[in-house]
Design a protein around this motif. Structure first.
Motif, short mmCIF file in Angstrom:
data_model
loop_
_atom_site.label_atom_id
_atom_site.label_comp_id
_atom_site.label_asym_id
_atom_site.label_seq_id
_atom_site.Cartn_x
_atom_site.Cartn_y
_atom_site.Cartn_z
N VAL A 167 0.86 -1.18 0.00
CA VAL A 167 0.00 0.00 0.00
C VAL A 167 0.90 1.24 0.00
O VAL A 167 2.11 1.14 0.18
CB VAL A 167 -0.94 0.02 1.22
N SER A 168 0.30 2.39 -0.23
CA SER A 168 1.03 3.66 -0.16
C SER A 168 0.28 4.60 0.77
O SER A 168 -0.82 5.07 0.43
CB SER A 168 1.15 4.30 -1.55
N ALA A 169 0.85 4.85 1.94
CA ALA A 169 0.18 5.66 2.96
C ALA A 169 -0.21 7.02 2.40
O ALA A 169 0.61 7.70 1.78
CB ALA A 169 1.07 5.82 4.18
N GLY A 170 -1.45 7.40 2.61
CA GLY A 170 -1.90 8.73 2.23
C GLY A 170 -2.63 8.82 0.92
O GLY A 170 -3.31 9.81 0.67
N ASP A 171 -2.53 7.80 0.05
CA ASP A 171 -3.26 7.92 -1.20
C ASP A 171 -4.69 7.39 -1.04
O ASP A 171 -5.01 6.64 -0.12
CB ASP A 171 -2.51 7.26 -2.37
N ALA A 172 -5.55 7.80 -1.95
CA ALA A 172 -6.98 7.51 -1.81
C ALA A 172 -7.29 6.03 -1.85
O ALA A 172 -8.15 5.54 -1.09
CB ALA A 172 -7.76 8.24 -2.90
N VAL A 173 -6.62 5.30 -2.72
CA VAL A 173 -6.92 3.87 -2.84
C VAL A 173 -6.54 3.11 -1.58
O VAL A 173 -7.21 2.15 -1.19
CB VAL A 173 -6.22 3.28 -4.09
N THR A 174 -5.48 3.55 -0.88
CA THR A 174 -5.08 2.93 0.39
C THR A 174 -6.01 3.34 1.52
O THR A 174 -6.42 2.52 2.35
CB THR A 174 -3.63 3.30 0.74
N LEU A 175 -6.37 4.62 1.56
CA LEU A 175 -7.20 5.12 2.65
C LEU A 175 -8.64 4.65 2.58
O LEU A 175 -9.35 4.67 3.58
CB LEU A 175 -7.11 6.64 2.68
N THR A 176 -9.07 4.20 1.41
CA THR A 176 -10.40 3.61 1.30
C THR A 176 -10.34 2.08 1.39
O THR A 176 -11.38 1.42 1.38
CB THR A 176 -11.08 4.01 -0.02
N PHE A 177 -9.13 1.51 1.51
CA PHE A 177 -8.99 0.05 1.63
C PHE A 177 -9.75 -0.51 2.83
O PHE A 177 -10.40 -1.57 2.72
CB PHE A 177 -7.51 -0.32 1.69
N PRO A 178 -9.72 0.16 4.01
CA PRO A 178 -10.51 -0.36 5.13
C PRO A 178 -12.01 -0.44 4.80
O PRO A 178 -12.70 -1.34 5.28
CB PRO A 178 -10.25 0.65 6.25
N LEU A 179 -12.51 0.50 4.01
CA LEU A 179 -13.92 0.45 3.61
C LEU A 179 -14.17 -0.75 2.71
O LEU A 179 -15.22 -1.40 2.79
CB LEU A 179 -14.31 1.75 2.89
N TYR A 180 -13.22 -1.04 1.82
CA TYR A 180 -13.35 -2.23 0.97
C TYR A 180 -13.36 -3.50 1.81
O TYR A 180 -14.20 -4.39 1.63
CB TYR A 180 -12.21 -2.30 -0.05
N LEU A 181 -12.39 -3.60 2.74
CA LEU A 181 -12.33 -4.79 3.59
C LEU A 181 -13.62 -4.98 4.37
O LEU A 181 -14.14 -6.10 4.48
CB LEU A 181 -11.13 -4.68 4.55
N ASP A 182 -14.15 -3.90 4.91
CA ASP A 182 -15.42 -3.98 5.64
C ASP A 182 -16.54 -4.45 4.73
O ASP A 182 -17.38 -5.26 5.12
CB ASP A 182 -15.74 -2.61 6.24
#
Length: 362
Positions: A167-182
């Motif tokens: 992952v890359s801290a701070g980018d949108a795709v990483t920061l929305t990853f928890p929403l995907y996992l949920d």
């Protein structure tokens, strides 16, 4: 820039054209700082605000892309080659970028007339006071995805348990990853996340140090497949019902206020170019030849553009001109990004988007 309404010149003979719940506050602060970074970074070309009409009577206009040219950008080069921008009174100069946040900052500083950037980066920068607005989103379905070589045996979200994902801290795709996992019934503890920059992510996946990476499927996937000779598979955010806007056009608020005619023509020409490039994908990609030494090969560019086409609409905009957005999609995007902590709150749409320039129908 002076408003300009040239008569549209006829096309050269032989030329054709198609018809017309919140994340933790500490994470939020990190997110907004990362996406709004770039104010002091040297841009590749600073040549926008003092350009005027050229010798041919058309407006000299600068556009900075979100990155070095890749297949998603084919429509712009094709639009120039086919005279679409010229038909709208625009002499377009296209410059490479180094990330969406920097593009938004560069347009905010009036270094470029228009920018092509990811909507999450735009919203984060507007939140920080950068005086820009979206004037049209073209990638309306996010290309965000977990990407991995098919040989890893990952076939469904459940298979991510215990896996290491770059992952890359701070980018949108990483920061929305928890929403995907949920959305797929997993928790953040189910996956090992290794923080790397963009190039580092690709390299780590290529040598097997990680099982996969988070990124844009239409961009990284084809490159990874080409470089490795292996099949790449995806778990797309949209397959889990998670969607938000991606790349589109933005302009400084003063450009919108002082020269709305130019903005209207730029949006219209871009919409027409995207439509034309859909109808002639090979020709569109061919128009990119020799434009930048960092571009991938033509076969990768073509696959990238073909993977872009399905991203251009949502259920709400299917069949409408490229760049036409729907208010429900805007609200959904803003609310998702607020929940992920990319923006402070879900402000009204017009805080981020000027809807005065909706392209004409097909």
């Amino acid at each position: 820039m002076t408003p300009h309404n040239p008569s549209r010149p006829s096309r050269p003979s032989g030329s054709s054209r198609p018809s017309g719940s919140s994340r933790p506050s500490g994470s939020s602060r990190l997110t907004r700082a990362a996406l709004a970074a770039g104010a002091g970074v040297l841009v590749l070309s600073a040549c926008g605000s003092d350009d005027g009409a050229g010798d041919d009577g058309r407006d000299a206009v600068t556009l900075q892309l979100n990155w070095y040219p890749y297949g998603e950008h084919a429509a712009f080069y094709y639009g120039v080659e086919e005279g679409i921008f010229e038909d709208h009174g625009i002499s377009l100069s296209i410059e490479a970028g180094q990330g969406s946040a920097r593009v938004v900052q560069a347009v905010g500083q009036r270094d470029f007339d228009f920018g092509w950037a990811d909507t999450p980066a735009l919203l984060a920068n507007v939140d920080q006071g950068v005086d820009v607005r979206s004037v049209g989103v073209f990638l309306q379905s996010t290309p965000s995805a977990v990407q991995f070589f098919s040989e890893t045996g990952i076939t469904e979200p459940e298979d991510l348990k215990g896996r290491t994902i770059a992952v890359s801290a701070g980018d949108a795709v990483t920061l929305t990853f928890p929403l995907y996992l949920d959305a797929v019934g997993l928790s953040e503890d189910d996956v090992v996340q290794q923080n790397l920059d963009s190039a580092g992510k690709n390299a780590a996946m290529m040598v097997g140090r990680v099982d996969g990476l988070i990124g844009f499927a239409h961009d990284q996937g084809p490159k990874l497949a080409d470089e490795s000779g292996k099949e790449v598979s995806y778990l797309r955010y949209t397959d889990a019902g998670l969607n938000f806007f991606s790349n589109g056009l933005l302009a400084h608020s003063s450009t919108i206020a002082d020269d709305p005619d130019l903005v209207e023509r730029m949006v219209a020409a871009t919409s027409e170019a995207f439509l034309a490039a859909q109808d002639a994908p090979e020709d569109a990609v061919a128009a990119m030849a020799g434009k930048d030494p960092q571009m991938p090969g033509e076969n990768v560019l073509l696959q990238q553009w073909q993977e872009t086409i399905p991203l251009l609409t949502t259920e709400n905009t299917e069949g409408q001109a490229p760049g036409t957005t729907d208010e429900d999609d805007w609200r959904s995007t803003i609310e998702v990004l607020a929940e992920a902590g990319l923006i402070n709150e879900a402000k009204p749409t017009d805080a981020y988007f000027d809807g005065s320039f909706t392209p004409e129908g097909r």
